[in-house]
Structure formats: C-alpha cells, structure tokens
Design a protein around this motif. Structure first.
Motif, PDB file in Angstrom:
ATOM      1  N   PRO A   2       0.553  -1.282  -0.196  1.00 34.95           N
ATOM      2  CA  PRO A   2       0.019  -0.165   0.012  1.00 34.95           C
ATOM      3  C   PRO A   2       0.524   1.400   0.279  1.00 34.95           C
ATOM      4  O   PRO A   2       1.788   1.369   0.482  1.00 34.95           O
ATOM      5  CB  PRO A   2      -1.023  -0.112   1.513  1.00 34.95           C
ATOM      6  N   THR A 145      -7.365  -1.691   4.070  1.00 36.14           N
ATOM      7  CA  THR A 145      -6.735  -2.375   4.615  1.00 36.14           C
ATOM      8  C   THR A 145      -6.815  -2.836   5.816  1.00 36.14           C
ATOM      9  O   THR A 145      -6.120  -3.703   6.804  1.00 36.14           O
ATOM     10  CB  THR A 145      -5.890  -1.412   4.462  1.00 36.14           C
ATOM     11  N   THR A 150      -7.490  -6.571   1.124  1.00 41.37           N
ATOM     12  CA  THR A 150      -6.314  -6.644  -0.130  1.00 41.37           C
ATOM     13  C   THR A 150      -6.765  -6.712  -1.508  1.00 41.37           C
ATOM     14  O   THR A 150      -6.072  -6.256  -2.669  1.00 41.37           O
ATOM     15  CB  THR A 150      -5.038  -6.433   0.169  1.00 41.37           C
ATOM     16  N   ILE A 170      -4.617  -1.497  -4.436  1.00 43.10           N
ATOM     17  CA  ILE A 170      -5.379  -2.972  -3.723  1.00 43.10           C
ATOM     18  C   ILE A 170      -5.753  -3.469  -4.785  1.00 43.10           C
ATOM     19  O   ILE A 170      -6.230  -3.298  -6.387  1.00 43.10           O
ATOM     20  CB  ILE A 170      -6.434  -1.974  -3.183  1.00 43.10           C
TER      21      ILE A 170
END
Length: 218
Positions: A2, A145, A150, A170
């Motif tokens: 991320p 998250t 995810t 994602i």
C-alpha cells in the motif's frame, strides 16, 4: 505494498438493518482512526465470505437518494441492492461521506437547479466551477486494508473506482455491475454517466424510458 498511511479500526458494533421493502439483515458497522480525509466513513460488514475474495462496494453518501428516496438518481436502489448482494456472498459496503460526487449537499442541489435548465450532471458541476467528480478513494483503501482486505471483487459500474483502488495497491479481481434502476426523472443522469464517464450501464435499457422522460419534461 500500500502507498498510503495506515488506518486502524476504532470500534465495531452490531446493527440490524431494515429497509422500506421489508428486507432485513444484521450487519457490523466499523469506524476508523487515521483516515486520510478526516471524514467519518463507515464500513458495513455483511454476511460470511464464501471465498478469499469478498464482494465490496464503495457507496458514496446521497442524502436525497438514500434517505428521501429521490428519483433523480439511482443511489437509493443501488444501496438497497448492494446490501443484499453483499450479504448473500459475504463482504463489505463502504459508506463514504462523499455527497454529490464529493462536492457536498448544497452544491449538489445547486447543480440540480442547473440541470433543470437543461445541463447534464457534469455540465452543471462545471458551470459552478466544480470538478465533474471530486472523489478520492484513499480513505477507502485505508479502510479495506485495516479490515484485512487487499483483494476483492468490486460491485460498481464506475471504472474510476477500480482504477483508483488499483493505483492505491488494492487488487481488484473483477468489477461486477449493479442493476439498472431507471425512472423518468433519472434517465438523462444515467445516460450522461455512460457517455461521459464510461459507466457500465446498458444504453438500451435506458432508452426504454427516454420517451417517457421527454414527455414529462415537455
């Protein structure tokens, strides 16, 4: 990985949901610390996931459609449909405080007044000096998250939602279209979404009520 600051879960509470047509389901509402935009977004956790890839919808708040049942958009029916579809498969609906595609309630109603003069939904925003769509989904990615999600299937007609989530790290496996909820009052709005922002709605289905909409406007 991320590419945004981490958010954390703040609280979880069980809430029985009841809709005007009699449909009911129990949900778990989740709040968060550390969301990028500082808004009070809520995750609605529904059902038991059938597999490792849950069904997820990013639903932008619409007071007029979600609460008052306005026929000028399809938001209320989409919310109702999404809750049941997600509950059946297991997943999450993110209820995002992004009224009017992010421009706010008062500006949205100002845009409605311009639409009554013949502008479409995007032209009306531009006439007000506002973006066509001001929504940013960083907070949505943070929420997912924090929930341990995810990878997902996205319940949406809007390609921008999937593109933004992917850019944020994602994994969107599939984009699953919603139903088409037309009324004589929203058909021009839906056609504008198809023609200008490539929403996956069948224009043939929208054409079925175009004549009635024009008759009502005459």
């Amino acid at each position: 990985m991320p590419n945004f600051p981490a958010a954390t879960q703040r609280a979880r509470v069980r809430v029985p949901l009841r809709f005007h047509d009699g449909y009911s389901v129990d949900a778990e509402l989740v709040t968060f610390h550390g969301l990028a935009d500082g808004q009070e977004h809520v995750a609605v956790v529904l059902g038991d996931p059938e597999d490792e890839v849950p069904l997820v919808r990013l639903h932008s708040e619409c007071l007029t459609g979600d609460v008052f049942g306005s026929a000028r958009c399809d938001c209320g029916p989409q919310l109702r449909e999404a809750v049941e579809r997600i509950a059946d498969r297991g997943g999450v609906l993110l209820y995002l405080r992004q009224e009017g595609r992010g421009i706010g309630l008062y500006n949205k109603l100002d845009a409605y007044a311009l639409q009554d003069q013949g502008l479409d939904t995007y032209e009306a925003n531009a006439a007000l000096g506002l973006p066509e769509d001001a929504r940013d989904y960083t907070a949505a990615a943070q929420m997912l998250t924090a929930l341990g999600i995810t990878s997902l299937n996205l319940l949406s007609n809007n390609p921008d939602k999937a593109e933004q989530l992917r850019t944020l790290g994602i994994d969107v496996h599939d984009r699953v279209p919603t139903g088409v909820f037309t009324t004589p009052h929203n058909v021009r709005y839906l056609r504008a979404k198809v023609l200008q922002t490539q929403h996956t709605l069948a224009l043939g289905e929208l054409a079925d009520v175009t004549g009635l909409a024009e008759l009502n406007a005459g």
